[in-house]
Design a protein around this motif. Structure first.
Motif: not given
Ligand code: ZN
Length: 135
Positions: A114, A117, A128, A131
């Motif tokens: 990701c 994050c 993701c 997140c």
């Protein structure tokens, strides 16, 4: 020239790099980071390819690997070209590489990180798992 392989941290290429392998030929180094395959020459980025273009592709669609016949050493060597999975054009010619470098390249489409994050995600995921950002 025999390529050398190193594993460690590179913070200058991208802020979130956690893993790389390098192949050195002359002043040229190739880094596999969590987001990109990067070609540098004498410390400057020459070219970079986003890992996302390899998402969902099979290895043969983006890597052209041929074994180099062994003569002196008993280290397995391969010539490697990175292809654009859509057009089939050669994006990077990595020259002659040792087995472990080739293995690292083959894993390029197995996991995606990701960009928000840094969480490692499955290539089939659309968002993701940590997140919820679009991948
Ligand atoms: Zn995330």
């Amino acid at each position: 020239m025999i390529p050398t392989i190193g594993i460690g941290l590179v913070l200058t290429i991208s802020g979130l790099v956690v893993f790389y392998r390098t192949v050195t030929r002359g002043g040229t180094k190739y880094y596999l980071t969590n987001f990109r395959l990067v070609e540098t020459n004498k410390g400057k980025i020459v070219r970079q390819i986003s890992r996302s273009i390899f998402k969902g592709r099979t290895i043969s669609q983006f890597l052209q690997i041929s074994e180099v016949p062994m003569f002196k050493s008993n280290v397995e060597m391969f010539t490697v070209k990175v292809l654009d999975p859509q057009s089939g054009n050669v994006l990077m010619n990595l020259g002659t590489n040792q087995g472990p470098s080739v293995k690292a390249l083959e894993s390029i489409q197995e996991s995606f990180y990701c960009q928000y994050c840094g969480r490692k995600n499955n290539p089939s995921s659309a968002v993701c798992s940590n997140c919820g950002a679009n991948l």
